[in-house]
Write a protein that holds these residues in place. Structure first.
Motif, PDB file in Angstrom:
ATOM      1  N   MET A 151       0.304  -1.393   0.339  1.00  0.00           N
ATOM      2  CA  MET A 151       0.373   0.247  -0.160  1.00  0.00           C
ATOM      3  C   MET A 151       0.693   1.198   0.030  1.00  0.00           C
ATOM      4  O   MET A 151       1.439   1.207   0.885  1.00  0.00           O
ATOM      5  N   ASP A 152       0.432   2.516  -0.621  1.00  0.00           N
ATOM      6  CA  ASP A 152       1.703   3.165  -1.209  1.00  0.00           C
ATOM      7  C   ASP A 152       1.027   4.031  -0.664  1.00  0.00           C
ATOM      8  O   ASP A 152       0.116   4.497  -1.207  1.00  0.00           O
ATOM      9  N   PHE A 153       1.807   4.952   0.545  1.00  0.00           N
ATOM     10  CA  PHE A 153       0.855   6.513   0.654  1.00  0.00           C
ATOM     11  C   PHE A 153       2.016   7.828   0.457  1.00  0.00           C
ATOM     12  O   PHE A 153       1.535   8.323   1.125  1.00  0.00           O
ATOM     13  N   PHE A 154       2.765   7.839  -0.598  1.00  0.00           N
ATOM     14  CA  PHE A 154       3.724   8.423  -1.055  1.00  0.00           C
ATOM     15  C   PHE A 154       4.439   8.830   0.136  1.00  0.00           C
ATOM     16  O   PHE A 154       5.445   8.172  -0.608  1.00  0.00           O
ATOM     17  N   THR A 155       4.840   9.260   1.620  1.00  0.00           N
ATOM     18  CA  THR A 155       5.400   9.440   2.211  1.00  0.00           C
ATOM     19  C   THR A 155       5.873   7.806   3.350  1.00  0.00           C
ATOM     20  O   THR A 155       7.132   8.173   3.393  1.00  0.00           O
ATOM     21  N   PHE A 156       5.337   7.264   2.982  1.00  0.00           N
ATOM     22  CA  PHE A 156       5.954   5.632   3.419  1.00  0.00           C
ATOM     23  C   PHE A 156       4.990   4.750   2.491  1.00  0.00           C
ATOM     24  O   PHE A 156       3.936   4.957   2.524  1.00  0.00           O
ATOM     25  N   ILE A 157       5.023   3.470   3.253  1.00  0.00           N
ATOM     26  CA  ILE A 157       4.830   2.330   2.718  1.00  0.00           C
ATOM     27  C   ILE A 157       5.033   1.271   3.541  1.00  0.00           C
ATOM     28  O   ILE A 157       5.665   1.122   3.540  1.00  0.00           O
ATOM     29  N   VAL A 158       3.183   0.134   2.831  1.00  0.00           N
ATOM     30  CA  VAL A 158       2.783  -0.008   3.761  1.00  0.00           C
ATOM     31  C   VAL A 158       3.176  -1.532   2.269  1.00  0.00           C
ATOM     32  O   VAL A 158       2.839  -1.883   1.843  1.00  0.00           O
ATOM     33  N   HIS A 159       3.570  -2.720   3.637  1.00  0.00           N
ATOM     34  CA  HIS A 159       4.198  -4.086   3.238  1.00  0.00           C
ATOM     35  C   HIS A 159       3.432  -5.219   4.482  1.00  0.00           C
ATOM     36  O   HIS A 159       4.439  -5.332   5.329  1.00  0.00           O
ATOM     37  N   VAL A 160       2.331  -5.703   3.552  1.00  0.00           N
ATOM     38  CA  VAL A 160       1.633  -6.563   4.880  1.00  0.00           C
ATOM     39  C   VAL A 160       2.082  -7.957   3.963  1.00  0.00           C
ATOM     40  O   VAL A 160       2.081  -7.910   3.136  1.00  0.00           O
ATOM     41  N   PHE A 161       2.736  -8.838   4.938  1.00  0.00           N
ATOM     42  CA  PHE A 161       3.448  -9.958   3.664  1.00  0.00           C
ATOM     43  C   PHE A 161       3.027 -11.626   5.141  1.00  0.00           C
ATOM     44  O   PHE A 161       2.567 -11.326   6.011  1.00  0.00           O
ATOM     45  N   THR A 162       2.716 -12.797   4.603  1.00  0.00           N
ATOM     46  CA  THR A 162       2.437 -13.905   5.062  1.00  0.00           C
ATOM     47  C   THR A 162       4.043 -14.129   5.394  1.00  0.00           C
ATOM     48  O   THR A 162       5.069 -13.320   4.796  1.00  0.00           O
ATOM     49  N   PRO A 163       4.037 -15.301   6.482  1.00  0.00           N
ATOM     50  CA  PRO A 163       5.532 -15.023   6.931  1.00  0.00           C
ATOM     51  C   PRO A 163       6.807 -15.850   5.899  1.00  0.00           C
ATOM     52  O   PRO A 163       7.484 -15.395   5.525  1.00  0.00           O
ATOM     53  N   GLN A 164       5.931 -16.789   5.225  1.00  0.00           N
ATOM     54  CA  GLN A 164       6.959 -17.753   4.179  1.00  0.00           C
ATOM     55  C   GLN A 164       6.891 -16.463   3.350  1.00  0.00           C
ATOM     56  O   GLN A 164       8.943 -16.297   2.165  1.00  0.00           O
ATOM     57  N   THR A 165       6.699 -15.591   1.754  1.00  0.00           N
ATOM     58  CA  THR A 165       6.272 -14.311   1.594  1.00  0.00           C
ATOM     59  C   THR A 165       7.489 -13.241   1.794  1.00  0.00           C
ATOM     60  O   THR A 165       8.323 -12.841   1.546  1.00  0.00           O
ATOM     61  N   ARG A 166       7.155 -13.434   3.199  1.00  0.00           N
ATOM     62  CA  ARG A 166       8.520 -11.999   3.840  1.00  0.00           C
ATOM     63  C   ARG A 166       9.710 -12.582   3.776  1.00  0.00           C
ATOM     64  O   ARG A 166      11.270 -12.586   3.543  1.00  0.00           O
ATOM     65  N   ALA A 167       9.759 -13.714   4.428  1.00  0.00           N
ATOM     66  CA  ALA A 167      11.350 -14.363   4.590  1.00  0.00           C
ATOM     67  C   ALA A 167      11.254 -14.893   3.042  1.00  0.00           C
ATOM     68  O   ALA A 167      12.679 -14.576   2.726  1.00  0.00           O
ATOM     69  N   PHE A 168      11.334 -14.620   1.859  1.00  0.00           N
ATOM     70  CA  PHE A 168      11.422 -15.001   0.517  1.00  0.00           C
ATOM     71  C   PHE A 168      11.789 -13.806  -0.009  1.00  0.00           C
ATOM     72  O   PHE A 168      13.429 -13.772  -0.384  1.00  0.00           O
ATOM     73  N   TYR A 169      11.082 -12.491   0.415  1.00  0.00           N
ATOM     74  CA  TYR A 169      12.067 -11.640  -0.442  1.00  0.00           C
ATOM     75  C   TYR A 169      12.755 -10.560   0.657  1.00  0.00           C
ATOM     76  O   TYR A 169      13.783  -9.283   0.381  1.00  0.00           O
ATOM     77  N   SER A 170      12.943 -10.545   1.834  1.00  0.00           N
ATOM     78  CA  SER A 170      13.152 -10.329   3.165  1.00  0.00           C
ATOM     79  C   SER A 170      14.070  -8.534   2.650  1.00  0.00           C
ATOM     80  O   SER A 170      14.969  -8.452   2.332  1.00  0.00           O
ATOM     81  N   LEU A 171      12.796  -8.347   2.902  1.00  0.00           N
ATOM     82  CA  LEU A 171      13.198  -6.147   2.948  1.00  0.00           C
ATOM     83  C   LEU A 171      13.936  -6.359   3.477  1.00  0.00           C
ATOM     84  O   LEU A 171      14.805  -5.038   3.401  1.00  0.00           O
TER      85      LEU A 171
END
Length: 138
Positions: free
Chosen positions: A95-115
């Protein structure tokens, strides 16, 4: 040696409070039991936004519930995302709010992309339930 000290200081918990819209987003995510909530301060990096709010939901339904809560909390403050991606699959909702971006992951996807690792130079602001409870008020 100075480089090591700088890197360590970036990973220490921040002593400042999250206020305004980013604080509201954090509170909304926590209200829906988001886990592993962290804010990356990107203001001193060559990023296209000031902050990333990164969190996890245990399954796709919870990921959608967290994203819905964030959008609802910010809509109440008359703030809407300019762009939302991934809602239907709900493995990673952005979710892009211009001054910040919200990233909501499932645990597996978060581990894979490792932002967090990808943006390793950013200051990490770990969030806990009690620490953020009053922070969204500002």
């Amino acid at each position: 040696m100075a480089k090591t000290e700088t890197r360590r200081s970036r990973n220490r918990p921040a002593k400042h409070r999250l206020t305004g819209d980013i604080g509201r987003a954090v509170k909304a995510a926590l209200d829906k039991k988001a886990s592993d909530v962290i804010v990356l301060d990107l203001r001193h990096t060559p990023a296209f936004t000031d902050f990333f709010l990164i969190c996890s939901g245990q399954n796709t339904r919870q990921v959608q519930a967290i994203a819905d809560a964030v959008e609802e909390a910010l809509r109440a403050a008359k703030v809407r995302p300019s762009h939302v991606e991934g809602y239907d699959r709900a493995e990673w909702i952005l979710m892009d709010f211009f001054t910040f971006i919200v990233h909501v992951f499932t645990p597996q996807t978060r581990a894979f992309y490792s932002l967090e690792r990808l943006w390793g130079d950013a200051e990490r602001i770990p969030i806990s339930d009690d620490a953020a409870a009053g922070d969204a008020a500002g």
